[in-house]
Design an enzyme around this catalytic site. Structure first.
Site, PDB file in Angstrom:
ATOM      1  N   ASP A 152      -2.832   2.361  -6.261  1.00 13.74           N
ATOM      2  CA  ASP A 152      -1.706   2.405  -5.325  1.00 13.74           C
ATOM      3  C   ASP A 152      -1.631   1.221  -4.369  1.00 13.74           C
ATOM      4  OD1 ASP A 152      -3.930   3.077  -3.829  1.00 13.74           O
ATOM      5  OD2 ASP A 152      -2.921   4.654  -2.695  1.00 13.74           O
ATOM      6  N   GLU A 153      -2.297   0.116  -4.669  1.00 18.50           N
ATOM      7  CA  GLU A 153      -2.164  -1.056  -3.804  1.00 18.50           C
ATOM      8  C   GLU A 153      -2.427  -2.336  -4.580  1.00 18.50           C
ATOM      9  OE1 GLU A 153      -5.020  -1.798  -0.683  1.00 18.50           O
ATOM     10  OE2 GLU A 153      -6.459  -0.413  -1.592  1.00 18.50           O
ATOM     11  N   ASP A 179       0.861  -1.183   0.000  1.00 18.49           N
ATOM     12  CA  ASP A 179       0.000   0.000   0.000  1.00 18.49           C
ATOM     13  C   ASP A 179       0.898   1.234   0.000  1.00 18.49           C
ATOM     14  OD1 ASP A 179      -2.156   1.671   0.122  1.00 18.49           O
ATOM     15  OD2 ASP A 179      -2.656   1.262   2.214  1.00 18.49           O
ATOM     16  N   MET A 180       0.845   2.014  -1.061  1.00 17.25           N
ATOM     17  CA  MET A 180       1.677   3.204  -1.159  1.00 17.25           C
ATOM     18  C   MET A 180       1.249   4.243  -0.123  1.00 17.25           C
ATOM     19  SD  MET A 180       3.715   2.249  -3.490  1.00 17.25           S
ATOM     20  CE  MET A 180       4.619   3.785  -3.648  1.00 17.25           C
TER      21      MET A 180
END
Length: 397
Positions: free
Chosen positions: A108-109, A14-15
Protein backbone atom coordinates in the site's frame (compact mmCIF):
# COMPACT_ATOMS: atom_id res chain seq x y z
CA UNK A 1 17.67 25.96 -18.93
CA UNK A 2 20.73 24.26 -20.39
CA UNK A 3 23.39 23.65 -17.76
CA UNK A 4 20.98 24.24 -14.90
CA UNK A 5 20.66 21.43 -12.36
CA UNK A 6 17.31 19.65 -12.65
CA UNK A 7 15.00 20.10 -9.68
CA UNK A 8 14.37 16.80 -7.92
CA UNK A 9 10.85 15.81 -6.85
CA UNK A 10 9.99 12.56 -5.10
CA UNK A 11 6.41 11.51 -4.43
CA UNK A 12 5.49 9.14 -1.59
CA UNK A 13 1.99 7.66 -1.73
CA UNK A 14 0.60 5.91 1.35
CA UNK A 15 -2.89 4.43 1.22
CA UNK A 16 -5.14 5.33 4.14
CA UNK A 17 -6.21 2.37 6.32
CA UNK A 18 -5.79 0.26 3.19
CA UNK A 19 -7.21 -3.15 4.19
CA UNK A 20 -10.14 -1.59 6.05
CA UNK A 21 -10.82 0.87 3.22
CA UNK A 22 -10.97 -1.96 0.67
CA UNK A 23 -13.43 -3.81 2.91
CA UNK A 24 -15.60 -0.71 3.23
CA UNK A 25 -15.50 -0.21 -0.52
CA UNK A 26 -16.44 -3.84 -1.22
CA UNK A 27 -19.12 -3.79 1.49
CA UNK A 28 -20.93 -0.42 1.51
CA UNK A 29 -22.81 -1.45 4.65
CA UNK A 30 -19.50 -1.13 6.56
CA UNK A 31 -18.91 2.48 5.54
CA UNK A 32 -18.96 4.83 8.52
CA UNK A 33 -18.56 1.91 10.94
CA UNK A 34 -15.50 0.93 13.00
CA UNK A 35 -13.88 -1.86 10.96
CA UNK A 36 -11.03 -3.99 12.31
CA UNK A 37 -9.10 -6.28 9.96
CA UNK A 38 -6.96 -9.00 11.47
CA UNK A 39 -8.86 -12.22 11.69
CA UNK A 40 -11.38 -13.58 14.13
CA UNK A 41 -9.02 -15.53 16.39
CA UNK A 42 -8.82 -14.27 19.96
CA UNK A 43 -5.03 -14.65 19.81
CA UNK A 44 -4.60 -12.58 16.66
CA UNK A 45 -3.56 -8.96 16.23
CA UNK A 46 -5.00 -6.00 14.36
CA UNK A 47 -3.57 -5.73 10.83
CA UNK A 48 -5.25 -2.38 10.28
CA UNK A 49 -8.46 -0.62 11.17
CA UNK A 50 -10.68 2.14 9.82
CA UNK A 51 -10.40 5.69 11.09
CA UNK A 52 -13.76 5.20 12.82
CA UNK A 53 -12.17 2.38 14.87
CA UNK A 54 -9.12 4.48 15.67
CA UNK A 55 -11.35 6.91 17.55
CA UNK A 56 -11.73 4.15 20.16
CA UNK A 57 -7.97 3.84 20.59
CA UNK A 58 -7.56 0.80 18.34
CA UNK A 59 -4.35 0.61 16.29
CA UNK A 60 -2.36 -1.87 14.23
CA UNK A 61 -0.47 -4.65 16.06
CA UNK A 62 -2.89 -4.39 19.01
CA UNK A 63 -4.15 -7.78 20.25
CA UNK A 64 -7.63 -8.44 18.93
CA UNK A 65 -8.98 -9.15 22.41
CA UNK A 66 -7.95 -5.62 23.42
CA UNK A 67 -9.64 -4.17 20.33
CA UNK A 68 -12.83 -6.07 21.18
CA UNK A 69 -12.74 -4.69 24.70
CA UNK A 70 -12.29 -1.12 23.44
CA UNK A 71 -15.01 -1.38 20.78
CA UNK A 72 -17.17 -4.52 21.04
CA UNK A 73 -19.55 -3.18 18.37
CA UNK A 74 -16.81 -2.98 15.73
CA UNK A 75 -16.94 -5.09 12.57
CA UNK A 76 -14.14 -7.67 12.88
CA UNK A 77 -12.97 -9.17 9.58
CA UNK A 78 -10.29 -11.66 8.50
CA UNK A 79 -7.43 -10.58 6.24
CA UNK A 80 -8.27 -11.11 2.54
CA UNK A 81 -4.77 -10.76 1.15
CA UNK A 82 -5.69 -11.93 -2.33
CA UNK A 83 -8.17 -9.06 -2.64
CA UNK A 84 -5.76 -6.47 -1.24
CA UNK A 85 -3.02 -7.65 -3.61
CA UNK A 86 -5.43 -7.33 -6.54
CA UNK A 87 -6.28 -3.74 -5.60
CA UNK A 88 -2.61 -3.00 -4.90
CA UNK A 89 -1.71 -4.01 -8.46
CA UNK A 90 -4.31 -1.57 -9.79
CA UNK A 91 -2.74 1.19 -7.68
CA UNK A 92 0.76 0.30 -8.85
CA UNK A 93 -0.43 0.39 -12.48
CA UNK A 94 -1.50 4.00 -11.94
CA UNK A 95 1.98 4.72 -10.59
CA UNK A 96 3.71 3.00 -13.52
CA UNK A 97 1.59 4.98 -15.98
CA UNK A 98 2.78 8.14 -14.21
CA UNK A 99 6.54 7.57 -13.90
CA UNK A 100 9.11 5.06 -15.16
CA UNK A 101 10.74 5.16 -11.73
CA UNK A 102 8.47 3.48 -9.16
CA UNK A 103 9.82 1.83 -6.01
CA UNK A 104 7.13 -0.24 -4.31
CA UNK A 105 7.70 -0.43 -0.55
CA UNK A 106 4.73 -2.59 0.40
CA UNK A 107 1.26 -3.52 -0.76
CA UNK A 108 0.00 0.00 0.00
CA UNK A 109 2.87 2.46 -0.45
CA UNK A 110 5.49 3.46 -3.01
CA UNK A 111 7.92 6.16 -4.09
CA UNK A 112 7.70 7.79 -7.53
CA UNK A 113 10.37 10.01 -9.07
CA UNK A 114 8.61 12.97 -10.71
CA UNK A 115 11.74 14.94 -11.56
CA UNK A 116 11.92 16.63 -14.95
CA UNK A 117 8.20 16.49 -15.69
CA UNK A 118 7.64 20.22 -16.17
CA UNK A 119 6.32 19.70 -19.69
CA UNK A 120 3.60 17.45 -18.27
CA UNK A 121 2.38 20.13 -15.89
CA UNK A 122 4.98 19.89 -13.17
CA UNK A 123 5.47 17.60 -10.19
CA UNK A 124 2.69 19.04 -8.01
CA UNK A 125 0.08 18.82 -10.78
CA UNK A 126 1.07 15.22 -11.49
CA UNK A 127 1.09 14.30 -7.78
CA UNK A 128 -2.41 15.68 -7.30
CA UNK A 129 -3.60 13.81 -10.38
CA UNK A 130 -2.22 10.53 -8.96
CA UNK A 131 -4.16 11.10 -5.75
CA UNK A 132 -7.28 12.05 -7.71
CA UNK A 133 -7.04 8.97 -9.98
CA UNK A 134 -6.91 6.65 -6.98
CA UNK A 135 -10.02 8.30 -5.56
CA UNK A 136 -11.83 8.50 -8.92
CA UNK A 137 -11.01 5.07 -10.35
CA UNK A 138 -10.70 2.94 -7.21
CA UNK A 139 -12.77 4.98 -4.72
CA UNK A 140 -9.97 4.79 -2.17
CA UNK A 141 -8.15 7.43 -0.17
CA UNK A 142 -4.40 8.04 -0.32
CA UNK A 143 -2.18 10.50 1.50
CA UNK A 144 0.73 11.85 -0.51
CA UNK A 145 3.92 13.71 0.22
CA UNK A 146 5.91 15.60 -2.41
CA UNK A 147 9.44 16.68 -1.59
CA UNK A 148 13.02 16.83 -2.95
CA UNK A 149 13.93 13.46 -1.39
CA UNK A 150 12.61 10.20 0.02
CA UNK A 151 12.91 11.12 3.71
CA UNK A 152 10.94 14.33 3.37
CA UNK A 153 8.36 12.81 1.02
CA UNK A 154 7.60 9.95 3.41
CA UNK A 155 7.43 12.31 6.35
CA UNK A 156 5.13 14.66 4.41
CA UNK A 157 2.65 11.92 3.52
CA UNK A 158 2.16 11.20 7.22
CA UNK A 159 1.47 14.79 8.31
CA UNK A 160 -2.17 15.21 7.28
CA UNK A 161 -3.78 11.78 7.17
CA UNK A 162 -6.23 10.82 5.85
CA UNK A 163 -6.28 12.05 2.23
CA UNK A 164 -3.63 14.65 2.89
CA UNK A 165 -1.44 16.42 0.36
CA UNK A 166 1.75 17.96 1.73
CA UNK A 167 4.48 19.57 -0.37
CA UNK A 168 7.82 20.38 1.20
CA UNK A 169 10.42 22.42 -0.66
CA UNK A 170 14.16 22.23 -0.07
CA UNK A 171 14.18 25.78 1.28
CA UNK A 172 11.57 25.19 3.97
CA UNK A 173 12.61 21.70 5.05
CA UNK A 174 14.97 22.55 7.91
CA UNK A 175 12.64 25.09 9.55
CA UNK A 176 9.68 22.74 9.17
CA UNK A 177 11.59 19.88 10.80
CA UNK A 178 13.06 21.93 13.64
CA UNK A 179 10.13 21.77 16.13
CA UNK A 180 9.31 18.12 15.43
CA UNK A 181 10.28 15.40 17.95
CA UNK A 182 13.42 13.43 17.11
CA UNK A 183 11.34 10.26 16.68
CA UNK A 184 10.10 11.73 13.37
CA UNK A 185 13.48 10.80 11.90
CA UNK A 186 12.96 7.33 10.50
CA UNK A 187 14.99 4.80 12.47
CA UNK A 188 15.34 6.68 15.73
CA UNK A 189 13.75 4.39 18.28
CA UNK A 190 12.90 4.63 21.95
CA UNK A 191 16.42 3.85 23.13
CA UNK A 192 18.08 6.52 20.97
CA UNK A 193 15.41 9.06 21.89
CA UNK A 194 16.06 8.43 25.58
CA UNK A 195 19.79 8.87 25.12
CA UNK A 196 19.23 12.12 23.27
CA UNK A 197 16.90 13.33 26.00
CA UNK A 198 19.68 12.81 28.53
CA UNK A 199 21.59 15.48 26.59
CA UNK A 200 18.54 17.74 26.52
CA UNK A 201 17.77 16.93 22.87
CA UNK A 202 14.07 16.36 22.22
CA UNK A 203 13.45 18.17 18.91
CA UNK A 204 15.03 17.83 15.49
CA UNK A 205 16.17 21.44 15.61
CA UNK A 206 18.07 20.79 18.83
CA UNK A 207 19.67 17.74 17.22
CA UNK A 208 20.92 19.83 14.29
CA UNK A 209 22.60 22.29 16.69
CA UNK A 210 24.18 19.58 18.85
CA UNK A 211 27.94 19.14 18.84
CA UNK A 212 29.12 16.26 16.64
CA UNK A 213 30.97 14.66 19.55
CA UNK A 214 27.69 14.29 21.43
CA UNK A 215 25.91 12.81 18.42
CA UNK A 216 28.71 10.29 17.96
CA UNK A 217 28.15 9.10 21.51
CA UNK A 218 24.58 8.25 20.58
CA UNK A 219 24.80 7.23 16.91
CA UNK A 220 28.45 6.30 16.40
CA UNK A 221 29.51 6.41 12.75
CA UNK A 222 25.92 7.21 11.72
CA UNK A 223 26.02 10.62 13.42
CA UNK A 224 26.62 12.47 10.16
CA UNK A 225 23.79 10.69 8.38
CA UNK A 226 21.37 11.45 11.20
CA UNK A 227 22.34 15.13 11.15
CA UNK A 228 21.80 15.22 7.37
CA UNK A 229 18.30 13.77 7.80
CA UNK A 230 17.60 16.30 10.55
CA UNK A 231 18.47 19.04 8.05
CA UNK A 232 16.22 17.44 5.44
CA UNK A 233 19.03 16.02 3.30
CA UNK A 234 18.73 12.58 1.68
CA UNK A 235 20.26 11.56 -1.66
CA UNK A 236 18.86 8.03 -1.99
CA UNK A 237 17.46 7.36 -5.48
CA UNK A 238 14.13 5.77 -6.36
CA UNK A 239 15.07 2.24 -7.43
CA UNK A 240 12.57 0.07 -9.35
CA UNK A 241 12.78 -3.59 -8.29
CA UNK A 242 13.86 -4.73 -11.75
CA UNK A 243 16.92 -2.47 -11.51
CA UNK A 244 17.84 -3.43 -7.98
CA UNK A 245 21.27 -4.93 -7.37
CA UNK A 246 19.84 -6.89 -4.48
CA UNK A 247 16.42 -8.12 -3.40
CA UNK A 248 15.36 -8.29 0.20
CA UNK A 249 13.00 -7.27 2.93
CA UNK A 250 13.47 -5.33 6.15
CA UNK A 251 11.14 -4.31 8.95
CA UNK A 252 11.26 -1.74 11.74
CA UNK A 253 9.75 -2.75 15.07
CA UNK A 254 7.55 -0.59 17.25
CA UNK A 255 9.39 -1.94 20.31
CA UNK A 256 13.06 -2.98 20.32
CA UNK A 257 13.75 -6.72 20.25
CA UNK A 258 16.12 -8.20 22.83
CA UNK A 259 18.25 -11.29 22.23
CA UNK A 260 18.53 -14.05 19.63
CA UNK A 261 15.26 -15.80 20.44
CA UNK A 262 13.27 -12.61 19.89
CA UNK A 263 15.02 -12.01 16.54
CA UNK A 264 15.03 -15.60 15.27
CA UNK A 265 11.43 -15.80 14.03
CA UNK A 266 11.70 -12.37 12.44
CA UNK A 267 14.73 -13.46 10.42
CA UNK A 268 12.93 -16.65 9.42
CA UNK A 269 9.97 -14.62 8.18
CA UNK A 270 12.21 -12.14 6.34
CA UNK A 271 14.11 -14.98 4.66
CA UNK A 272 10.81 -16.40 3.42
CA UNK A 273 9.65 -13.08 2.03
CA UNK A 274 13.03 -12.48 0.38
CA UNK A 275 12.99 -15.92 -1.23
CA UNK A 276 9.51 -15.37 -2.62
CA UNK A 277 10.53 -12.02 -4.10
CA UNK A 278 13.59 -13.59 -5.71
CA UNK A 279 11.63 -16.41 -7.30
CA UNK A 280 8.87 -14.04 -8.42
CA UNK A 281 11.54 -12.02 -10.24
CA UNK A 282 13.06 -15.19 -11.71
CA UNK A 283 16.38 -14.51 -9.96
CA UNK A 284 18.83 -16.24 -7.66
CA UNK A 285 21.90 -14.97 -5.83
CA UNK A 286 25.02 -15.99 -3.99
CA UNK A 287 25.39 -13.52 -1.11
CA UNK A 288 23.06 -13.14 1.87
CA UNK A 289 23.30 -10.02 4.03
CA UNK A 290 21.69 -9.48 7.42
CA UNK A 291 21.12 -5.91 8.54
CA UNK A 292 20.71 -5.09 12.22
CA UNK A 293 19.90 -1.58 13.42
CA UNK A 294 19.97 -1.03 17.15
CA UNK A 295 17.80 1.30 19.16
CA UNK A 296 20.56 3.94 19.11
CA UNK A 297 20.53 3.99 15.27
CA UNK A 298 23.87 2.15 15.08
CA UNK A 299 23.66 -0.28 12.17
CA UNK A 300 25.71 -3.37 11.41
CA UNK A 301 25.60 -5.62 8.35
CA UNK A 302 27.04 -9.10 8.01
CA UNK A 303 27.29 -11.09 4.80
CA UNK A 304 27.98 -14.67 3.78
CA UNK A 305 28.22 -16.25 0.35
CA UNK A 306 27.17 -19.61 -1.04
CA UNK A 307 29.21 -21.64 -3.51
CA UNK A 308 26.08 -22.02 -5.65
CA UNK A 309 23.08 -19.91 -6.59
CA UNK A 310 20.36 -19.86 -3.95
CA UNK A 311 16.72 -18.83 -4.02
CA UNK A 312 15.01 -21.24 -1.63
CA UNK A 313 13.79 -19.89 1.71
CA UNK A 314 15.67 -22.56 3.66
CA UNK A 315 19.01 -21.76 2.02
CA UNK A 316 18.57 -18.05 2.62
CA UNK A 317 17.59 -18.64 6.24
CA UNK A 318 20.51 -21.01 6.86
CA UNK A 319 23.01 -18.29 5.94
CA UNK A 320 21.01 -15.49 7.58
CA UNK A 321 20.62 -17.39 10.84
CA UNK A 322 24.34 -18.10 10.97
CA UNK A 323 25.03 -14.39 10.56
CA UNK A 324 22.46 -13.51 13.22
CA UNK A 325 24.15 -15.81 15.72
CA UNK A 326 27.43 -13.95 15.20
CA UNK A 327 25.81 -10.58 15.92
CA UNK A 328 25.55 -8.89 19.30
CA UNK A 329 21.84 -8.88 20.11
CA UNK A 330 22.07 -7.96 23.78
CA UNK A 331 21.02 -4.38 23.10
CA UNK A 332 17.66 -3.46 21.68
CA UNK A 333 17.21 -4.22 17.97
CA UNK A 334 15.14 -1.61 16.15
CA UNK A 335 15.30 -3.04 12.60
CA UNK A 336 16.14 -6.33 10.92
CA UNK A 337 16.68 -6.95 7.23
CA UNK A 338 17.65 -9.80 4.91
CA UNK A 339 18.87 -9.26 1.34
CA UNK A 340 20.30 -11.47 -1.38
CA UNK A 341 22.80 -9.98 -3.85
CA UNK A 342 25.14 -11.09 -6.64
CA UNK A 343 21.96 -11.74 -8.58
CA UNK A 344 21.78 -13.84 -11.71
CA UNK A 345 18.97 -15.11 -13.90
CA UNK A 346 19.30 -18.91 -14.07
CA UNK A 347 18.81 -20.54 -17.45
CA UNK A 348 15.78 -22.48 -16.17
CA UNK A 349 14.10 -19.51 -14.45
CA UNK A 350 11.54 -19.10 -13.06
CA UNK A 351 11.51 -22.78 -12.01
CA UNK A 352 14.90 -22.59 -10.27
CA UNK A 353 14.86 -26.34 -9.67
CA UNK A 354 18.23 -27.18 -8.16
CA UNK A 355 18.61 -30.93 -8.68
CA UNK A 356 20.33 -31.63 -5.35
CA UNK A 357 17.24 -30.88 -3.32
CA UNK A 358 13.96 -31.39 -5.17
CA UNK A 359 12.09 -31.63 -1.86
CA UNK A 360 12.89 -28.01 -1.10
CA UNK A 361 11.87 -27.08 -4.63
CA UNK A 362 8.45 -28.68 -4.18
CA UNK A 363 7.93 -27.04 -0.79
CA UNK A 364 8.93 -23.58 -1.99
CA UNK A 365 6.75 -23.84 -5.08
CA UNK A 366 3.80 -24.77 -2.88
CA UNK A 367 4.45 -21.72 -0.70
CA UNK A 368 4.81 -19.54 -3.79
CA UNK A 369 1.35 -20.60 -4.96
CA UNK A 370 -0.09 -19.49 -1.60
CA UNK A 371 1.83 -16.21 -1.58
CA UNK A 372 0.98 -15.41 -5.20
CA UNK A 373 -2.69 -15.94 -4.36
CA UNK A 374 -2.90 -14.45 -0.87
CA UNK A 375 0.16 -12.19 -0.54
CA UNK A 376 3.58 -12.63 1.03
CA UNK A 377 2.25 -12.30 4.60
CA UNK A 378 0.12 -15.44 4.32
CA UNK A 379 3.01 -17.50 5.75
CA UNK A 380 3.70 -16.08 9.18
CA UNK A 381 6.99 -16.07 11.05
CA UNK A 382 7.83 -19.21 12.93
CA UNK A 383 6.09 -21.34 10.32
CA UNK A 384 9.16 -23.59 9.98
CA UNK A 385 11.14 -24.27 13.16
CA UNK A 386 14.84 -23.51 12.95
CA UNK A 387 15.77 -26.94 14.24
CA UNK A 388 13.82 -28.55 11.41
CA UNK A 389 15.58 -26.45 8.81
CA UNK A 390 19.02 -27.21 10.24
CA UNK A 391 18.20 -30.93 10.25
CA UNK A 392 17.09 -30.89 6.62
CA UNK A 393 20.19 -29.03 5.49
CA UNK A 394 22.50 -31.13 7.72
CA UNK A 395 21.04 -34.68 7.92
CA UNK A 396 23.95 -35.90 10.08
CA UNK A 397 23.14 -33.52 12.93
Amino acid sequence: MEGQKQERWILHVDMDAFYASVEQQDHPEYQGLPVVVGGRSARGVVATCSYEARQYGIHSAMPLFTARRLCPQAVFLPVRMARYTEVSEQIMNIFRETSPLVEQLSVDEAFLDLSGMERLGGAEHIAREVQARIARELHLSASVGLAPNKFLAKLASDLRKPHGFVRITAGEAESLLAPMPVRKIFGIGTQAARKLEQFGIVTIGQLVRTDSMVLRQVFGSNAGRVRDLARGLDDRPVVPEEEAKSIGKETTFEHDLMGYEACHDRILDLAGQTGWRLRKAGLAGRTVTVKVRYGDFHTVTRSASSDRLIAWDEDIFRLADGLLRKTDLRQGVRLLGVTVSDLQRPDDAPVLAFAEDERLARRNRALDVLKDKFGEQIIHRGGTPAATIRKERNPQS
